[in-house]
Design a protein around this motif. Structure first.
Motif, mmCIF file in Angstrom:
data_model
loop_
_atom_site.group_PDB
_atom_site.id
_atom_site.type_symbol
_atom_site.label_atom_id
_atom_site.label_comp_id
_atom_site.label_asym_id
_atom_site.label_seq_id
_atom_site.Cartn_x
_atom_site.Cartn_y
_atom_site.Cartn_z
ATOM 1 N N SER A 70 0.637 -1.324 -0.098
ATOM 2 C CA SER A 70 0.118 0.091 0.044
ATOM 3 C C SER A 70 0.953 1.240 0.001
ATOM 4 O O SER A 70 0.369 2.462 0.032
ATOM 5 C CB SER A 70 -1.038 0.052 1.342
ATOM 6 N N ALA A 71 2.204 1.032 0.177
ATOM 7 C CA ALA A 71 2.889 2.275 -0.323
ATOM 8 C C ALA A 71 3.062 2.599 -1.741
ATOM 9 O O ALA A 71 3.445 3.857 -1.972
ATOM 10 C CB ALA A 71 4.412 2.025 0.234
ATOM 11 N N GLN A 72 2.598 1.897 -2.429
ATOM 12 C CA GLN A 72 2.580 2.103 -3.998
ATOM 13 C C GLN A 72 1.300 2.460 -4.449
ATOM 14 O O GLN A 72 1.128 3.067 -5.289
ATOM 15 C CB GLN A 72 3.507 1.015 -4.606
ATOM 16 N N GLY A 126 -0.312 3.954 1.996
ATOM 17 C CA GLY A 126 1.159 4.254 2.678
ATOM 18 C C GLY A 126 1.535 3.358 3.851
ATOM 19 O O GLY A 126 1.956 3.873 4.867
ATOM 20 N N GLY A 127 0.733 2.217 4.087
ATOM 21 C CA GLY A 127 1.429 1.295 5.067
ATOM 22 C C GLY A 127 0.528 1.294 6.209
ATOM 23 O O GLY A 127 0.807 0.752 7.449
ATOM 24 N N LEU A 142 -8.163 9.785 -2.414
ATOM 25 C CA LEU A 142 -7.260 9.850 -1.331
ATOM 26 C C LEU A 142 -5.876 9.823 -1.555
ATOM 27 O O LEU A 142 -4.801 10.317 -0.992
ATOM 28 C CB LEU A 142 -7.606 9.217 -0.180
ATOM 29 N N ALA A 143 -5.730 8.432 -2.181
ATOM 30 C CA ALA A 143 -4.260 8.245 -2.659
ATOM 31 C C ALA A 143 -3.648 9.219 -3.509
ATOM 32 O O ALA A 143 -2.333 9.495 -3.559
ATOM 33 C CB ALA A 143 -4.169 6.797 -3.164
ATOM 34 N N THR A 144 -4.485 9.623 -4.551
ATOM 35 C CA THR A 144 -3.946 10.473 -5.650
ATOM 36 C C THR A 144 -3.524 11.898 -4.999
ATOM 37 O O THR A 144 -2.597 12.488 -5.177
ATOM 38 C CB THR A 144 -4.985 10.957 -6.680
#
Length: 318
Positions: free
Chosen positions: A66-68, A130-131, A156-158
């Motif tokens: 989830s860091a990617q 992000g972990g 949110l990731a974006t």
């Protein structure tokens, strides 16, 4: 989905806890979804899938991923509510074409996990970015709102600079014969990862690249698996202490950079290696530069953090 606060210090080898995240059971409207997010949309035309079954012991590796890109971990049973939630989430995740991953854990084959989670809590899904966990929800969320959850995860990731697309992890059921299967060596690597054999996965990807040097998916897969292999036995605290005590040791600095990428601290990893490159010359400098470029490929060339770091690297080198 609730916006997270400042990034926590979750480390690459911290234990996975699917509780204590933001409760999404009262999720409201999340705005319109993009067309590919509609069931029967873009994903229906292809066999690629970003849904992967995992065993409980593989949870930490998935959380590190989830860091990617954002990851949903679904713990499910054999009941009707679980089946509905699995199918609906899979449709919406695959519609995102690699922007999010769904990892499924079958609690019925893992009695210890079912007992720890509580039978009345299954099915339950936890979102990781992000972990760290950023949200949790169960079957009380209506099926027609699950697409909004997936879309909000991607948004949110974006917002946090995560724009990489993951390669397909499996094939959708019912599409046999419509699309070619994964290349044999890719499938071999995938199968090796499912059973936790990192060495076999590395060997399969390396063989794929010998046969086809321009295989970008094999290159990405190899870089990701090598990162997992390098960090699987690291003690995070000792690694950080060693780097702090030996600022001129390139291997020590590389090890912390690896841990930071796995833990979601991508900019910290980049800044550490650029600082080393700026302060050193010779073989150590080149080793740090080459490793930084490899980390760029793992995070994704379209990620804005990579673009910013490339500019900083150019200034450090010239």
């Amino acid at each position: 989905m609730t916006q997270p606060g400042p990034e926590s210090q979750t480390e690459a080898h911290a234990s996975v806890n699917t509780r204590g995240a933001v409760d999404l059971s009262q999720l409201g409207g999340g705005g319109p979804q993009p067309d590919p997010g509609q069931p029967g949309g873009e994903h229906a035309a292809g066999a690629d899938s970003w849904v992967v079954p995992i065993r409980p012991e593989q949870l930490q590796q998935i959380v590190q991923l989830s860091a990617q890109a954002p990851v949903l971990v679904l713990i499910h049973g054999a009941d009707e509510a679980s089946a509905t939630m699995r199918t609906t989430l899979a449709d919406h995740v695959d519609a995102q074409q690699g922007r999010v991953l769904l990892a499924e854990v079958d609690a019925s084959t893992s009695p210890e996990l079912a007992q720890a989670q509580g039978a009345d809590q299954i099915p339950v899904a936890t979102a990781f970015i992000g972990g760290r966990p950023v949200g949790e929800f169960d079957s009380t969320v209506p099926a027609d709102q699950l697409g909004e959850v997936v879309t909000q995860m991607v948004q949110l990731a974006t917002q946090n600079g995560m724009t990489q697309k993951l390669p397909p992890q499996s094939r959708r059921a019912g599409t046999a014969g419509e699309e070619p299967e994964l290349p044999p060596l890719h499938q071999e690597a995938h199968d090796a990862l499912e059973r936790g054999d990192l060495e076999a996965a590395v060997a399969a990807y390396e063989k794929a690249l010998r046969e086809k040097p321009d295989d970008s998916q094999a290159s990405l897969g190899l870089a990701q698996v090598k990162l997992m292999r390098r960090t699987q036995d690291l003690d995070v605290q000792q690694t950080r202490t060693g780097a702090a005590e030996n600022p001129d040791d390139v291997d020590a600095q590389i090890a912390v950079a690896d841990v930071d990428v796995l833990g979601g601290h991508v900019e910290d990893a980049f800044a550490r290696l650029i600082g080393f490159i700026r302060a050193h010359t010779g073989d150590d400098r080149e080793k740090a530069r080459a490793h930084l470029v490899e980390l760029y490929s793992i995070v994704g060339d379209t990620d804005p953090r990579v673009n910013r770091s490339r500019q900083q690297l150019a200034r450090a080198l010239f």
